[in-house]
Structures are given as C-alpha cells and as structure tokens.
Motif scaffolding. Structure first.
Motif, PDB file in Angstrom:
ATOM      1  N   THR A 323       0.831  -1.201   0.000  1.00 62.93           N
ATOM      2  CA  THR A 323       0.000   0.000   0.000  1.00 62.93           C
ATOM      3  C   THR A 323       0.868   1.254   0.000  1.00 62.93           C
ATOM      4  N   ARG A 324       1.891   1.283   0.840  1.00 68.06           N
ATOM      5  CA  ARG A 324       2.765   2.457   0.903  1.00 68.06           C
ATOM      6  C   ARG A 324       3.612   2.602  -0.353  1.00 68.06           C
ATOM      7  N   ALA A 325       3.949   1.479  -1.000  1.00 67.66           N
ATOM      8  CA  ALA A 325       4.746   1.529  -2.230  1.00 67.66           C
ATOM      9  C   ALA A 325       3.894   1.796  -3.456  1.00 67.66           C
ATOM     10  N   GLY A 326       2.569   1.709  -3.300  1.00 68.70           N
ATOM     11  CA  GLY A 326       1.684   1.973  -4.428  1.00 68.70           C
ATOM     12  C   GLY A 326       1.436   0.786  -5.314  1.00 68.70           C
ATOM     13  N   THR A 327       1.718  -0.432  -4.833  1.00 67.45           N
ATOM     14  CA  THR A 327       1.528  -1.619  -5.664  1.00 67.45           C
ATOM     15  C   THR A 327       0.348  -2.475  -5.231  1.00 67.45           C
ATOM     16  N   ALA A 328      -0.382  -2.052  -4.192  1.00 68.69           N
ATOM     17  CA  ALA A 328      -1.548  -2.825  -3.752  1.00 68.69           C
ATOM     18  C   ALA A 328      -2.623  -2.817  -4.837  1.00 68.69           C
ATOM     19  N   THR A 329      -3.251  -3.963  -5.055  1.00 70.20           N
ATOM     20  CA  THR A 329      -4.296  -4.069  -6.071  1.00 70.20           C
ATOM     21  C   THR A 329      -5.628  -3.586  -5.500  1.00 70.20           C
ATOM     22  N   ARG A 330      -6.599  -3.380  -6.384  1.00 72.63           N
ATOM     23  CA  ARG A 330      -7.916  -2.942  -5.946  1.00 72.63           C
ATOM     24  C   ARG A 330      -8.559  -4.004  -5.042  1.00 72.63           C
ATOM     25  N   ASP A 331      -8.342  -5.277  -5.351  1.00 74.68           N
ATOM     26  CA  ASP A 331      -8.909  -6.338  -4.529  1.00 74.68           C
ATOM     27  C   ASP A 331      -8.321  -6.316  -3.123  1.00 74.68           C
ATOM     28  N   GLU A 332      -7.045  -5.948  -3.003  1.00 75.57           N
ATOM     29  CA  GLU A 332      -6.400  -5.903  -1.688  1.00 75.57           C
ATOM     30  C   GLU A 332      -6.842  -4.697  -0.863  1.00 75.57           C
ATOM     31  N   LEU A 333      -7.496  -3.740  -1.493  1.00 78.58           N
ATOM     32  CA  LEU A 333      -7.934  -2.532  -0.803  1.00 78.58           C
ATOM     33  C   LEU A 333      -9.447  -2.480  -0.592  1.00 78.58           C
ATOM     34  N   THR A 334     -10.135  -3.563  -0.885  1.00 76.69           N
ATOM     35  CA  THR A 334     -11.596  -3.592  -0.737  1.00 76.69           C
ATOM     36  C   THR A 334     -12.036  -4.907  -0.102  1.00 76.69           C
ATOM     37  N   GLY A 335     -13.290  -4.930   0.352  1.00 73.94           N
ATOM     38  CA  GLY A 335     -13.883  -6.179   0.824  1.00 73.94           C
ATOM     39  C   GLY A 335     -13.796  -6.420   2.313  1.00 73.94           C
ATOM     40  N   SER A 336     -13.417  -5.421   3.113  1.00 73.23           N
ATOM     41  CA  SER A 336     -13.314  -5.633   4.557  1.00 73.23           C
ATOM     42  C   SER A 336     -14.699  -5.775   5.185  1.00 73.23           C
ATOM     43  N   THR A 337     -14.762  -6.548   6.275  1.00 73.40           N
ATOM     44  CA  THR A 337     -16.014  -6.728   7.014  1.00 73.40           C
ATOM     45  C   THR A 337     -15.960  -6.063   8.385  1.00 73.40           C
ATOM     46  N   ILE A 338     -14.778  -5.733   8.861  1.00 72.98           N
ATOM     47  CA  ILE A 338     -14.564  -5.010  10.115  1.00 72.98           C
ATOM     48  C   ILE A 338     -13.153  -4.437  10.052  1.00 72.98           C
ATOM     49  N   THR A 339     -12.922  -3.298  10.705  1.00 73.80           N
ATOM     50  CA  THR A 339     -11.655  -2.587  10.532  1.00 73.80           C
ATOM     51  C   THR A 339     -10.980  -2.300  11.862  1.00 73.80           C
ATOM     52  N   ILE A 340      -9.637  -2.267  11.818  1.00 74.86           N
ATOM     53  CA  ILE A 340      -8.815  -1.841  12.959  1.00 74.86           C
ATOM     54  C   ILE A 340      -8.210  -0.488  12.619  1.00 74.86           C
ATOM     55  N   SER A 341      -8.277   0.446  13.564  1.00 73.40           N
ATOM     56  CA  SER A 341      -7.616   1.747  13.412  1.00 73.40           C
ATOM     57  C   SER A 341      -6.614   1.898  14.547  1.00 73.40           C
ATOM     58  N   SER A 342      -5.336   2.024  14.207  1.00 70.06           N
ATOM     59  CA  SER A 342      -4.293   2.120  15.235  1.00 70.06           C
ATOM     60  C   SER A 342      -3.278   3.180  14.833  1.00 70.06           C
ATOM     61  N   LEU A 343      -2.972   4.073  15.771  1.00 71.53           N
ATOM     62  CA  LEU A 343      -1.943   5.085  15.540  1.00 71.53           C
ATOM     63  C   LEU A 343      -0.651   4.744  16.283  1.00 71.53           C
ATOM     64  N   GLY A 344      -0.554   3.522  16.778  1.00 69.92           N
ATOM     65  CA  GLY A 344       0.666   3.098  17.437  1.00 69.92           C
ATOM     66  C   GLY A 344       0.991   3.966  18.635  1.00 69.92           C
ATOM     67  N   ALA A 345       2.259   4.425  18.708  1.00 67.92           N
ATOM     68  CA  ALA A 345       2.706   5.237  19.844  1.00 67.92           C
ATOM     69  C   ALA A 345       1.990   6.578  19.903  1.00 67.92           C
ATOM     70  N   LEU A 346       1.401   7.013  18.771  1.00 68.18           N
ATOM     71  CA  LEU A 346       0.665   8.280  18.740  1.00 68.18           C
ATOM     72  C   LEU A 346      -0.812   8.081  19.065  1.00 68.18           C
ATOM     73  N   GLY A 347      -1.173   6.900  19.509  1.00 69.96           N
ATOM     74  CA  GLY A 347      -2.581   6.539  19.666  1.00 69.96           C
ATOM     75  C   GLY A 347      -3.352   7.283  20.717  1.00 69.96           C
ATOM     76  N   GLY A 348      -2.690   8.103  21.538  1.00 72.37           N
ATOM     77  CA  GLY A 348      -3.404   8.872  22.537  1.00 72.37           C
ATOM     78  C   GLY A 348      -4.057   8.000  23.592  1.00 72.37           C
ATOM     79  N   ILE A 349      -4.884   8.604  24.411  1.00 74.12           N
ATOM     80  CA  ILE A 349      -5.558   7.886  25.492  1.00 74.12           C
ATOM     81  C   ILE A 349      -6.910   7.356  25.025  1.00 74.12           C
ATOM     82  N   VAL A 350      -7.641   8.202  24.301  1.00 73.97           N
ATOM     83  CA  VAL A 350      -8.967   7.841  23.802  1.00 73.97           C
ATOM     84  C   VAL A 350      -9.111   8.414  22.403  1.00 73.97           C
ATOM     85  N   SER A 351      -9.818   7.703  21.539  1.00 74.07           N
ATOM     86  CA  SER A 351     -10.114   8.205  20.192  1.00 74.07           C
ATOM     87  C   SER A 351     -11.563   7.865  19.863  1.00 74.07           C
ATOM     88  N   THR A 352     -12.080   8.471  18.808  1.00 76.03           N
ATOM     89  CA  THR A 352     -13.440   8.166  18.357  1.00 76.03           C
ATOM     90  C   THR A 352     -13.371   7.803  16.875  1.00 76.03           C
TER      91      THR A 352
END
Length: 422
Positions: A323-352
C-alpha cells in the motif's frame, strides 16, 4: 503536421470514469514519446498516462478534479503522427512503463532492457532547462516537493528514464539545499492558501462524509491490561525464525476479534441502508487503516479466521508495504467486514474512530502506557491500553457493543485463550 488524440484508458474492470488528479503538461508544452502527461484516479488507485508520440500539446480535456469518461478524449497533441490512441500500448521497447496503478506513493519500478547504472548516493542538482525538460515524478513525489518548495527540475532522478523518486527529494532535503531564510522577531502573517481537494484526499473526504452523515456512531472505551500479552509477544519475537516477521500487538488483536465476532455476529457485517439489508459474514476480512504519503488507505487481510498469529502478521506487513509503495491491487484494498484503526505510539488515550462504511464496527487501538494499578493489596505497575471502538447504533446496541469489547479485553488479558481452538 497532424493531430493525435490520447483517450482515457480503461483503468479497471467496471470503471466508467476517473478523476483527473494532475496535469503534467499545459497547452503549448512540447512533449516527447513516452513522457507522462497526466495522472487519473479511480477508487484508491492512481494511474499515470504517457504519450506514445512526440509533439506539442494543443488541447486538454479539463481541470484537475474533473471526472473524465473512459475512452473520452483526454489530450490532443500536434504531431507528425495522426490518429487516436484509445489506450496505452501493451508493450514498449523503452524503459518508461505504460499506464500503471501507483495507489499511494511510488509506482512499481519496471525493468528496462539493460540494468540501469547504480543510483548515486546523492543525485547532483542541476540547472532548470526549458522545453522538453519536464520532470517525471509520481503525484506523491510532486506533492512532497511542493510542500518543501523544491523545483523538481533541479533534481536528477535516479529511477527508470530519469524518473524522480521520493528518495531523490529526501536526499536533496537532507543536504540542506536552499534552506528557508530565518525569520527573526514577531510579524503578522497575512498569507492565505486555498487548496482544492483532489485524488485520494478527496476520496477520503467523501468517504468520511458518507460515514458520519449516514451512520449514527456509538463509541465504547475500555482499558485493557496487556502486561501478559506484551511479555508473550517479547518472548515470541525473541524466538522467531529468520523468515518470520516481528510481531506487533495487532496480530493478537486480529485473532481475538476472530473469536469475539463468533459471539456477536452482527459486528462482523455490512449494512446497506438504502435496501435496509444487513449482511453477516462467516469470513472475517479485517481492514487495517494504513497511513501513506497520499493519505489514509485500508488494505484488507482476507480470511483472518483461517490464519494464525504469524500468518496474520506476515500478510498484514505485506499489504502495508504494498500500500505504501503503491503496488496494492484494488482487490487488496476492498472487501473488509470489520476494521482496525491504530496510531501506534501516537494513539493517545482515547479516540473516536469513524466506521468504514458500509461496515458496522471499527476497533480503535490507543497507546500502551505503564500505569499504577491497584491489585487489592497495593499499587503495581501494569502495561495498560485503551480500546476505543465505534459501532453503527442502528445495528449494534450498547449492550452488544460492550459485550464484544469485553470479550476482546478478556482474550487480550489472558492471551493463552487466543491460541485455544474452538
């Protein structure tokens, strides 16, 4: 002298039009064969379009941000050649590739007939030259240059056919070329800049508008003691094989989600609000929100229910790199049924976190911090992390949301349970 027409190529199955995100030429500019002249976007894939002829640009189809239909005229060039160009040629004897997806950052590098010379450690700067000296660079590279006030004509690209790569710009910046003048004292700033949203940023804006305007969000936050999980993760990383990736917390969370959705199937679903139809999935396709140079993309780890910890980690890393290199296909970027959102060390205490429409749930990961926790006798240091998860309140009641997150908490606080089958 004749006129050659380049038409909008068919950039993907079922795609009827694409958004024009960049003109690399203007009317009156000279162009040479296989020079990139435009970049268009559909969904989250950007495609650069070359000219198969040399000549002078005499007509452009529209402005950046406009949508152009497939096979509609895109650009006209005055040239000795005549005819129309409905799509890019399938093969070419030159190093520059035909139109290609460059989803976010750099386009995939295409091999030339002969191996190019090794790129210099720091490409030397050069003086801008007129006419044919139109720098070849991906949209993300042009954006990086604009943000840092760099004229790309000053750089010598190390990519195929002289293409300027992101590392060329970064090396130029690292040398401290043309530093901005220092400003002393206090002064009023009156500058104002209006920026039209195009490309991936426009797609993100549209997606967020749909999600927040059509989905009534409920966000539930719970703290999780990940001390035992972090100890296990460190041990597994210390004993991993050379062919195994370094584990982060996310593969453990992915496996915990696989188990938790069995008890709350409405969470692993999509909702068509126009048809009033909820679709539950047996498969667990987990989208991983990934930051790229062009904006946020969501590659999808398909069938997480059929993957172990190491397999989840391997596939997640592969998709993130693509994805970061720009080679991900359309199939690899679609079709999710549930998602994870993580900012790692920048994740703060609470997010919405905002739900990835048309899904009904997203699990947000906040940063891990060592905090004092009362164990009934004394305060002891524990590694604590909050999960901030949002749900579509039309489908998931507060009780169900809380039950789902509490199940995740139990699994992550007792990580041995993640590895128990059934």
């Amino acid at each position: 002298m004749g006129e050659f027409t380049i038409k909008m190529p068919d950039v993907g199955e079922g795609v009827a039009e694409a958004e024009l995100v960049e003109w690399m030429v203007k009317i009156g500019d000279p162009v040479r064969e296989d020079m990139m002249v435009a970049a268009v976007m559909t969904d989250k894939a950007t495609v650069e379009i070359p000219t198969p002829v040399s000549g002078t640009v005499v007509w452009l189809a529209g402005d950046v941000g406009d949508t152009i239909a497939v096979k509609a005229p895109l650009i006209r060039i005055a040239t000795d050649a005549t005819g129309d160009e409905p799509a890019a040629p399938e093969t070419s004897d030159i190093p520059t590739p035909p139109p290609q997806e460059i989803t976010t950052a750099e386009p995939p590098r295409m091999p030339a007939k002969a191996a190019p010379p090794a790129a210099p450690t720091a490409p030397p700067a050069r003086q801008p030259s007129p006419e044919f000296d139109k720098p070849l660079a991906a949209p993300s590279v042009r954006l990086l240059a604009r943000e840092n006030g760099i004229d790309l004509r000053l750089l010598r690209g190390s990519g195929p056919a002289g293409r300027i790569l992101r590392e060329d710009v970064e090396q130029y910046l690292a040398r401290g070329a043309d530093p901005a003048p220092a400003i002393s004292g206090f002064a009023k700033k009156t500058a104002r800049e209006e920026i039209k949203l195009t490309g991936l940023r426009r797609r993100i804006a549209e997606k967020m508008f749909v999600s927040t305007s059509r989905i009534p969000h409920i966000t539930y936050v719970e703290e999780v003691d990940v001390t035992a999980l972090e100890e296990l993760r460190a041990k597994m990383n210390a004993e991993r094989r050379p062919d195994q990736p370094k584990l982060t917390l996310l593969p453990f969370l992915m496996r915990a989600m696989v188990k938790a959705v069995v008890e709350q199937p409405d969470v692993n679903a999509t909702f068509d609000d126009d048809a009033g139809m909820l679709t539950r999935f047996g498969a667990v396709h987990i989208g991983i929100a990934t930051q790229t140079a062009s904006g946020l993309a969501v590659p999808v780890v398909k069938h997480a229910e059929a993957r172990g910890i190491w397999d989840c980690a391997t596939e997640m890393n592969r998709l993130a790199e693509a994805t970061r290199a720009g080679t991900a296909t359309r199939d690899e970027l679609t079709g999710s049924t549930i998602t994870i959102s993580s900012l790692g060390a920048l994740g703060g205490i609470v997010s919405t976190p905002v739900i990835n429409h048309p899904e009904v749930a997203i699990v947000g990961v906040n940063k891990i911090a060592t905090r004092p926790v009362w164990d009934g006798v004394q305060f002891v240091p524990r590694k604590m992390m909050n999960l901030s998860s949002s749900f579509d309140h039309r489908i998931v009641d507060g009780w169900n949301a809380a039950t789902f997150v509490q199940r995740l908490r139990v699994l992550m606080e007792t990580p041995a349970l993640i590895f128990i089958e059934g």
